[in-house]
Design an enzyme around this catalytic site. Structure first.
Site, PDB file in Angstrom:
ATOM      1  N   SER A 110      36.335   5.182  28.858  1.00 21.97           N
ATOM      2  CA  SER A 110      37.511   5.987  29.169  1.00 21.97           C
ATOM      3  C   SER A 110      37.059   7.347  29.732  1.00 21.97           C
ATOM      4  CB  SER A 110      38.393   6.121  27.928  1.00 21.97           C
ATOM      5  OG  SER A 110      39.661   6.603  28.266  1.00 21.97           O
ATOM      6  N   ASP A 250      44.524  -3.349  30.748  1.00 22.13           N
ATOM      7  CA  ASP A 250      44.041  -1.977  30.560  1.00 22.13           C
ATOM      8  C   ASP A 250      45.014  -0.953  31.128  1.00 22.13           C
ATOM      9  OD1 ASP A 250      42.284   0.288  30.343  1.00 22.13           O
ATOM     10  OD2 ASP A 250      40.569  -1.052  30.656  1.00 22.13           O
ATOM     11  N   HIS A 277      42.519  -1.518  27.029  1.00 22.58           N
ATOM     12  CA  HIS A 277      41.670  -0.342  27.206  1.00 22.58           C
ATOM     13  C   HIS A 277      40.463  -0.334  26.266  1.00 22.58           C
ATOM     14  CE1 HIS A 277      40.924   3.561  28.898  1.00 22.58           C
ATOM     15  NE2 HIS A 277      41.013   4.181  27.739  1.00 22.58           N
TER      16      HIS A 277
END
Length: 304
Positions: A110, A250, A277
């Site tokens: 991320s 995601d 995610h």
């Protein structure tokens, strides 16, 4: 069994906490892996299971809590403009030097993948590969992707989100419940959320300076200092082999990470079917298998 060492490193006017997991039986030539967590400000806990790569691949795995969060020093009174990608690039550089790492790999998840890209465009001498996991190449692309996913939520959930954002009541229980619907679709599809994720989230909520300053109140209402961030026009400066991974569901939609694939010279991609995610929490064994194969391929390889 692996050996775990924890410690702190002086950094700026505080300290950075780190955790080093060393394999009981090192694999010859297997380079260390530095893991960069997301948020910004989410602490390393939700990425703890990547320490299993130490025993699985015979390599050292390094985690740390980035400056301003988790077990590192907190700075709630720091001016907003002090929280920049450059700060965290410098922290990574200092940590690598502090631990005496030579050639190594970097994996970022991320925000950590965004940070990994920021590191790679600077072409550090000892970086051997980069894994960008569930990350956007610009926050504008991220916001656009989140808006598309948000438009697919039940109408009453969308209405609750909009109503409270316009009113500035983003701490209202109804708003928080609505955000949870999005999270369970696109952030982590394991319900209830894994404890490692809960631990990171609770630390962030207890002292949210970094996350709220750089990002905003949640994953899709981005009003922080990073809202205009992009690395798209610098990606041709990434010279190390790069792996880009994402989940099928995601919140980092394909459009958000496509620039990595299009603009980095030595790159490949992998999408985890059925994951979102936090692919590493939803499909931990498969995630580590894909990462391990990529790392093994680039152990000891000279930079391009």
């Amino acid at each position: 069994m692996s050996r775990i060492t924890e410690g702190t490193m002086p950094f700026r006017d505080g300290h950075t906490w780190y955790r080093v997991t060393e394999p009981d039986t090192p694999t010859p030539g297997a380079l260390p892996l530095v893991v960069l967590h997301g948020g910004p400000g989410m602490a390393h806990d939700y990425l703890r299971n990547l320490a299993a790569l130490a025993d699985e691949t015979g390599r050292t795995v390094v985690h740390h809590d980035q400056y301003g969060c988790g077990r590192s020093s907190h700075h709630p009174d720091a001016p907003a403009e002090s929280w920049t990608p450059q700060l965290f690039v410098e922290e990574y550089t200092a940590l690598v030097a502090h631990l005496g790492l030579d050639d190594h790999h970097v994996l970022g998840q991320s925000w950590g993948g965004m940070l990994g890209a920021e590191i790679a465009v600077r072409q550090p001498e000892r970086l051997r590969s980069l894994a960008i996991c569930n990350s956007p190449a610009s926050m504008q692309l991220w916001v656009e992707g989140a808006a598309e996913l948000r438009a697919e939520l039940p109408q009453d959930v969308q209405d609750a989100l909009t109503r409270h954002e316009e009113a500035g009541t983003v701490d209202d229980p109804e708003y928080l419940a609505a955000t949870q619907v999005f999270y369970e679709r696109h952030v982590c599809r394991v319900v209830p959320m894994p404890q490692d994720f809960v631990d990171s989230e609770e630390q962030m909520e207890a002292e949210p300076t970094v996350y709220h300053t750089m990002n905003g109140p949640n994953e899709f209402h981005v009003i922080g200092t990073m809202r205009d961030w992009t690395i798209v026009d610098r990606l041709d400066q990434v010279t190390v082999p790069t792996l880009v991974v994402a989940g099928e569901h995601d919140e980092a939609t394909p459009a958000t990470w496509q620039p990595f694939v299009e603009r980095i010279a030595d790159v490949r991609q992998h999408v985890f079917s059925g994951a979102s995610h936090c692919s590493h929490l939803e499909q931990p064994e498969e995630f580590r298998r894909v990462i391990a194969a990529f790392l093994a391929e680039h152990d000891g390889q000279p930079t391009g």
